[in-house]
Design a protein around this motif. Structure first.
Motif, mmCIF file in Angstrom:
data_model
loop_
_atom_site.group_PDB
_atom_site.id
_atom_site.type_symbol
_atom_site.label_atom_id
_atom_site.label_comp_id
_atom_site.label_asym_id
_atom_site.label_seq_id
_atom_site.Cartn_x
_atom_site.Cartn_y
_atom_site.Cartn_z
ATOM 1 N N UNK A 1 -0.715 -2.162 -17.801
ATOM 2 C CA UNK A 1 -1.221 -3.599 -17.594
ATOM 3 C C UNK A 1 -1.632 -3.915 -16.344
ATOM 4 N N UNK A 2 -1.407 -3.139 -15.444
ATOM 5 C CA UNK A 2 -1.887 -3.384 -14.165
ATOM 6 C C UNK A 2 -3.232 -3.591 -14.071
ATOM 7 N N UNK A 3 -3.871 -4.874 -13.414
ATOM 8 C CA UNK A 3 -5.047 -5.037 -13.286
ATOM 9 C C UNK A 3 -5.747 -4.074 -12.446
ATOM 10 N N UNK A 4 -5.198 -3.407 -11.589
ATOM 11 C CA UNK A 4 -6.024 -2.545 -10.641
ATOM 12 C C UNK A 4 -5.752 -1.078 -10.912
ATOM 13 N N UNK A 5 -4.880 -0.794 -12.084
ATOM 14 C CA UNK A 5 -4.624 0.586 -12.456
ATOM 15 C C UNK A 5 -3.664 1.402 -11.388
ATOM 16 N N UNK A 6 -4.040 1.311 -10.221
ATOM 17 C CA UNK A 6 -3.361 2.226 -9.336
ATOM 18 C C UNK A 6 -2.742 1.288 -8.258
ATOM 19 N N UNK A 7 -2.675 -0.112 -8.512
ATOM 20 C CA UNK A 7 -2.350 -0.929 -7.448
ATOM 21 C C UNK A 7 -1.471 -2.166 -8.140
ATOM 22 N N UNK A 8 -0.411 -2.680 -7.118
ATOM 23 C CA UNK A 8 0.228 -3.680 -7.831
ATOM 24 C C UNK A 8 1.703 -3.213 -8.469
ATOM 25 N N UNK B 1 9.265 2.033 -23.095
ATOM 26 C CA UNK B 1 8.000 1.340 -23.605
ATOM 27 C C UNK B 1 7.661 0.297 -22.757
ATOM 28 N N UNK B 2 8.628 -0.217 -22.069
ATOM 29 C CA UNK B 2 8.374 -1.606 -21.270
ATOM 30 C C UNK B 2 7.751 -1.003 -19.659
ATOM 31 N N UNK B 3 8.166 0.041 -19.227
ATOM 32 C CA UNK B 3 7.735 0.696 -18.034
ATOM 33 C C UNK B 3 6.189 1.191 -18.351
ATOM 34 N N UNK B 4 5.996 1.690 -19.320
ATOM 35 C CA UNK B 4 4.687 2.248 -19.762
ATOM 36 C C UNK B 4 3.645 1.182 -19.956
ATOM 37 N N UNK B 5 4.066 -0.016 -20.717
ATOM 38 C CA UNK B 5 3.220 -1.037 -20.968
ATOM 39 C C UNK B 5 2.813 -1.960 -19.431
ATOM 40 N N UNK B 6 3.801 -1.768 -18.742
ATOM 41 C CA UNK B 6 3.891 -2.624 -17.472
ATOM 42 C C UNK B 6 2.844 -1.846 -16.507
ATOM 43 N N UNK B 7 3.105 -0.679 -16.624
ATOM 44 C CA UNK B 7 1.915 -0.082 -15.639
ATOM 45 C C UNK B 7 0.629 0.050 -16.125
ATOM 46 N N UNK C 1 0.776 -1.276 0.175
ATOM 47 C CA UNK C 1 0.015 0.073 0.096
ATOM 48 C C UNK C 1 0.832 1.200 -0.103
ATOM 49 N N UNK C 2 2.017 1.336 0.757
ATOM 50 C CA UNK C 2 2.806 2.428 0.823
ATOM 51 C C UNK C 2 3.333 2.497 -0.605
ATOM 52 N N UNK C 3 4.026 1.519 -1.244
ATOM 53 C CA UNK C 3 4.834 1.634 -2.307
ATOM 54 C C UNK C 3 3.835 2.047 -3.363
ATOM 55 N N UNK C 4 2.480 1.530 -3.491
ATOM 56 C CA UNK C 4 1.420 1.891 -4.554
ATOM 57 C C UNK C 4 1.085 3.453 -4.193
ATOM 58 N N UNK C 5 1.076 3.937 -2.982
ATOM 59 C CA UNK C 5 0.761 5.372 -2.903
ATOM 60 C C UNK C 5 1.872 6.288 -3.100
ATOM 61 N N UNK C 6 3.126 5.929 -2.964
ATOM 62 C CA UNK C 6 4.342 6.583 -3.198
ATOM 63 C C UNK C 6 4.390 6.914 -4.839
ATOM 64 N N UNK C 7 4.111 5.706 -5.521
ATOM 65 C CA UNK C 7 4.251 5.726 -7.031
ATOM 66 C C UNK C 7 3.001 6.355 -7.804
ATOM 67 N N UNK C 8 1.849 6.419 -6.996
ATOM 68 C CA UNK C 8 0.762 7.185 -7.580
ATOM 69 C C UNK C 8 0.889 8.493 -7.442
ATOM 70 N N UNK C 9 1.672 8.928 -6.482
ATOM 71 C CA UNK C 9 1.750 10.392 -6.251
ATOM 72 C C UNK C 9 2.854 10.899 -7.149
ATOM 73 N N UNK C 10 3.854 9.864 -7.564
ATOM 74 C CA UNK C 10 4.919 10.127 -8.404
ATOM 75 C C UNK C 10 4.239 10.401 -9.913
ATOM 76 N N UNK C 11 3.237 9.484 -10.271
ATOM 77 C CA UNK C 11 2.703 9.556 -11.601
ATOM 78 C C UNK C 11 1.700 10.540 -11.796
ATOM 79 N N UNK C 12 0.637 10.490 -10.587
ATOM 80 C CA UNK C 12 -0.741 11.153 -10.901
ATOM 81 C C UNK C 12 -0.748 12.250 -9.964
#
Length: 980
Positions: A155-162, A147-153, A96-107
């Motif tokens: 491709x996440x089933x939860x969009x903002x998690x995982x 390209x790999x980073x974009x497609x991996x993000x 959850x902390x990792x997801x929040x940290x990255x979501x803040x960085x992306x969005x």
């Protein structure tokens, strides 16, 4: 240690801008560890070479934060392995902390509800954020695959998690998670230590529960909201119910009921159980005479007559002159409230089923569940009324015994700007039973019970308090405390100076050559691994800067005069004098720090010559180069001025500007002032109800368009009708037969019952082909914007005739459901009123108009004349740009100045922005040879990122593609690079 401080203080930036600079010479005998870094070429272009060692010497100046990160990674190496394992195994808190940290960085946010809304409303913006993020990662680490980073993000089933499933992101953010994990382990010991300030007591948990959770269960209720007081009164008149001072409701005798119908009031029955009291009221109001000889005629009773009768009628449970009033039962009150709800909402009817629940009728959906937060957002007073004042019917031992509490409103209640009647069916208060219990050892103290529900809530509260303590400040304090027991030594004096400036430093003051740049206890950081980390983040860009400086110094086309150089040296002496006088102490540079450290940390140079070059010579040469537009893209067959003219012509050809206002037809079910999504609203009504509303929409627009002609103008009419419409209620009031009683509900009530609201808005600024970029501060709904642009296209084709304005969209056409679908957005239906279309400005200016010869250059070679081109010509642009540089400046005829402002200025602004200026540096080095096989490929990627940033990520093949932007700038480089 890992918290950066801003070393470029504002005052020092000012000093740089004013050009005060010079530096001291290097200390003799100072050693620098270089490891295996050699003088091998890193980049070569012609005779210009940038060696690896040259590059490293510049990288060291900005290496403090990288070194700090590497030290952290070394110290937390074992914990990092553990954390990666926990992330991979699905540890909930760490993920959850990792997801929040990255979501803040992306969005730029962590609230999942807000992020989901952003995705649902604009998935292209979601992709754009990911594209920007992936590029930013590459600029910090040139080894990643964008390209790999974009497609991996994506491709996440939860969009903002995982995000832990993406290795490159775990590598990037794993240290931050690890440091939190380290601090978390310490806090876990502190919160159970009764002597520690972070100890979490039972009382802390109980108080937190009471303040943030207790009493916030869901309720089931029928909430009847009235638009205004007149509507509320009209509903009570229509239902013929009235409450007394005790809050009990009564059905008053309805004198409108015809003979033979149930509930008929026989005014000839004057018995004790008859209606003599009603007859007396009617006689006093002079209504009795309208009822005929036998008092049986009800046709002449007007709405106003009944309202007056209702107001005069007094509730009495012990009347001697007629039938005593009897309070309605709870079930009857529920039925009456349902009746009133249905009066107001004929397209979404409800009923009481056999179980006493309120459900939708005819396919419409009705959800009686209301959350605490829903009501709190709507109105806190309404929430108190529902949660505190009313008693749930299902929780009453005997629903008919209301002596201890009622499940219904005692009268129409005013909360905020609306009036309400509420019937509370049930609530989940049982879910709180035994959550808190009396402490057997202290009857004045509450503790958590031992039921599973109580334990679950206690654990939730505990986690909330724990995480509140585990904040960034706490994490930093624990990480910093760890370093107090460790001794960091840095053997590079330059790197050490910057590190000390940012983080503080207590290690060795010695320098040494060799392979080790720093150590902490028995952990070493080698020069080679430090260089590798720096180079993959900053190597390409920094090498470009070094090489471009060398190229410009060697190019005779750009130069610095001796007088200018002497002036730079003079400014250096001035800054040194100011520093010695301690004038920079308040900016963090006291004289006591010494001249050498001041010059190094403030300006990043170590010798006088280097300082003058860095802060005066290089910037001056670079400015000369960046302003040399002819040198960048000019050619004999296609001059830069012709190219600028072609770019400006795109702005002329694609220019669109329309001034509009609009009437919005929308829904607002809860009255919060925010339009509801019409598609979602219609779906809740069922097929029949939705069709009823859509049919009503067509009729409403037809009515508005028919009536708008009664006003002096469209704006006045639409404004007035919107105001009148919103002031009207949903209950029919007034009469169109004698005696006449005109009320606005006669016109609007049937449409108000369907849930419609009207809002007339004036759009303050013109809508143009550039005004709705997704990057703008205010972005219009795409349906509205696109419709406005369609109107622009239609109106622009009509001869310039003032009679075409104002133009009301769909006015004068047959209004159909399909036509209205074209103007339907997520806010409602937009009926646009266009008041002006701004046409393009001609750049034609004849020589005959220049009677005084004002618009000719001093040498007579250039002028502003343009005999036949609607767009700016190359000669006009050349005149403007060259005259602009003269001491007198440039003066243009009004028509040409307007054309320049409208069509050339956007081109010049783009040419002079940060990204295009950086592109010119890339262009200067495009023939360079790189020392490594990956160098050229990385150079191309960094250059492409710069171009994407320049285009604001608006020309993406997978994210945002803005056709308007493409029309203006899609051929930018094709035009500039043509003929080279």
């Amino acid at each position: 240690m890992n918290q950066l401080r801003n070393i470029r203080k504002l005052a020092i930036i000012v000093l740089i801008l004013t050009g005060l600079l010079t530096l001291a010479a290097c200390k003799s005998g100072e050693k620098t560890p270089y490891g295996s870094i050699s003088d091998d070429p890193y980049l070569t272009i012609g005779d210009i070479v940038v060696t690896e060692k040259e590059l490293y010497d510049q990288l060291r100046l900005q290496g403090a934060s990288v070194l700090a990160t590497m030290v952290d990674e070394k110290i937390f190496a074992e914990e990092l392995v553990t954390v990666k394992g926990l992330l991979a195994s699905g540890d909930e808190n760490l993920n959850k902390y990792l997801d929040e940290t990255i979501n803040n960085a992306i969005h730029g946010g962590t609230n999942l509800e807000s992020l989901e809304k952003m995705y649902n409303e604009n998935p292209e913006r979601w992709v754009r954020n990911i594209e920007q993020f992936a590029d930013s990662l590459y600029l910090l680490d040139n080894s990643i695959d964008i390209t790999s980073v974009i497609s991996s993000i994506q491709g996440l089933s939860g969009k903002y998690e995982g995000y832990s499933s993406i290795p490159v992101l775990v590598e990037r953010y794993g240290l931050r998670v690890t440091q939190r994990y380290y601090a978390q382990q310490i806090l876990e010991e502190e919160v159970i230590d009764a002597d520690h300030t972070n100890y979490i007591k039972e009382a802390d948990l109980v108080n937190s529960y009471k303040n943030s959770m207790q009493g916030r269960y869901d309720v089931n209720a029928l909430v009847v909201r009235f638009i205004n007081l007149n509507e509320a009164n009209a509903a009570l008149y229509q239902a013929s119910i009235k409450s007394d001072s005790r809050g009990l409701w009564y059905k008053i005798p309805d004198i409108r009921i015809l003979p033979g119908d149930p509930g008929y009031i026989d005014l000839n029955d004057l018995s004790q159980t008859g209606f003599g009291h009603v007859k007396s009221i009617l006689e006093n109001l002079n209504i009795l005479g309208k009822l005929g000889a036998n008092f049986e005629d009800r046709d002449q009773i007007t709405v106003a007559d009944f309202e007056n009768y209702y107001k005069q009628y007094s509730i009495s449970t012990s009347r001697d002159t007629g039938l005593a009033d009897e309070a309605l039962t709870t079930a009857q009150v529920k039925a009456e409230f349902v009746n009133i709800y249905n009066m107001l909402n004929p397209a979404s009817q409800v009923e009481v089923n056999v179980d006493g629940d309120i459900v939708g009728v005819g396919g419409s959906t009705f959800d009686s569940t209301i959350t605490y937060d829903d009501l709190n957002v709507q109105n806190s007073s309404l929430r108190i009324h529902v949660y505190t004042t009313l008693t749930a019917e299902a929780k009453m031992d005997d629903p008919e015994d209301v002596s201890a509490g009622k499940p219904y409103s005692a009268r129409v209640q005013t909360f905020g700007s609306s009036r309400y009647l509420v019937f509370k069916l049930d609530d989940d208060s049982d879910s709180e039973d035994d959550i808190l219990i009396d402490d057997t050892q202290n009857e004045n103290v509450m503790i958590f019970g031992d039921s599973q529900e109580a334990l679950d809530i206690k654990a939730e509260i505990y986690e909330r308090i724990f995480n509140g303590k585990l904040n960034n400040s706490y994490i930093s304090s624990k990480v910093n405390a760890l370093y107090e027991d460790l001794n960091l030594n840095i053997y590079d004096s330059v790197l050490r100076t910057f590190y000390e400036q940012s983080f503080g430093y207590d290690g060795t003051k010695n320098t040494k050559s060799g392979d080790v740049v720093a150590d902490i206890s028995d952990i070493e950081i080698t020069v080679d691994e430090f260089y590798q980390r720096l180079e993959k983040s900053y190597g390409i860009n920094l090498a470009l800067d070094i090489a471009s400086n060398k190229i410009l110094m060697a190019d005779e086309k750009y130069s610095i005069t001796d007088a200018e150089y002497e002036d730079y040296k003079s400014q250096f002496e001035d800054i040194i004098s100011q520093f010695s006088a301690n004038n920079f102490a308040t900016s963090g540079f006291p004289a006591s720090m010494g001249r050498e450290k001041f010059l190094l940390t403030a300006f990043g140079a170590r010798t006088n010559t280097e300082a003058v070059n860095q802060l005066y010579v290089y910037p001056s040469l670079r400015e000369q180069y960046l302003q040399d537009m002819e040198g960048h893209f000019g050619s004999e067959d296609y001059s830069i001025y012709e190219k600028l003219a072609d770019l400006a012509a795109l702005h002329h050809e694609n220019f669109k500007s329309i001034t509009v206002s609009h009437l919005l037809v929308y829904f607002d079910k809860n009255g919060d002032g925010t339009p509801d999504n019409p598609t979602e609203y219609l779906e809740s009504l069922g097929e029949a109800g939705a069709q009823q509303v859509l049919d009503g929409l067509v009729n409403l627009v037809e009515l508005i368009y028919n009536k708008v002609g009664d006003y002096r103008g469209f704006t006045e009419g639409l404004t007035a009708m919107a105001t009148e419409f919103n002031n009207s209620g949903r209950i029919l009031r007034g009469s169109v037969t004698p005696p006449f009683d005109y009320q606005i509900e006669l016109l609007w009530a049937e449409y108000r019952q369907l849930g419609f609201y009207l809002k007339f808005e004036n759009i303050s600024s013109a809508i143009t082909n550039t005004s709705n970029k997704i990057t703008g501060q205010s972005v219009l709904d795409p349906v509205f914007y696109n419709r406005a642009m369609e109107l622009h296209a239609q109106l622009a084709e009509i001869e310039d005739d003032a009679s075409k304005f104002p133009h009301l969209d769909l006015y004068g056409t047959v209004i159909t459901e399909s036509a209205l679908d074209e103007v339907k957005s997520s806010f409602g239906w937009h009926l646009i009123l266009a008041t002006n279309v701004r046409m393009t400005t001609s750049a034609i200016f004849s020589a005959d108009e220049d009677e005084d010869g004002k618009y000719v250059s001093a040498d007579g070679t250039l002028n502003v004349y343009n005999e036949d081109s609607e767009t700016l010509t190359a000669s006009q642009i050349e005149f403007f740009l060259k005259e602009q540089k003269t001491d007198e400046g440039v003066v243009l005829p009004t028509v040409v100045q307007t054309a320049v402002n409208s069509y050339l200025t956007p081109v010049l602004n783009r040419y002079n922005n940060t990204y295009m200026q950086r592109e010119l540096i890339f262009k200067l080095l495009e023939d360079a040879t790189w020392g490594s096989a990956q160098g050229e490929a990385r150079y191309e990627v960094v250059r492409e990122i710069n171009r994407r940033q320049m285009n604001e990520y608006l020309l993406s093949s997978i994210g945002v593609y803005d056709q308007n932007y493409d029309d203006l700038f899609g051929t930018w480089f094709a035009i500039l690079e043509s003929g080279l």
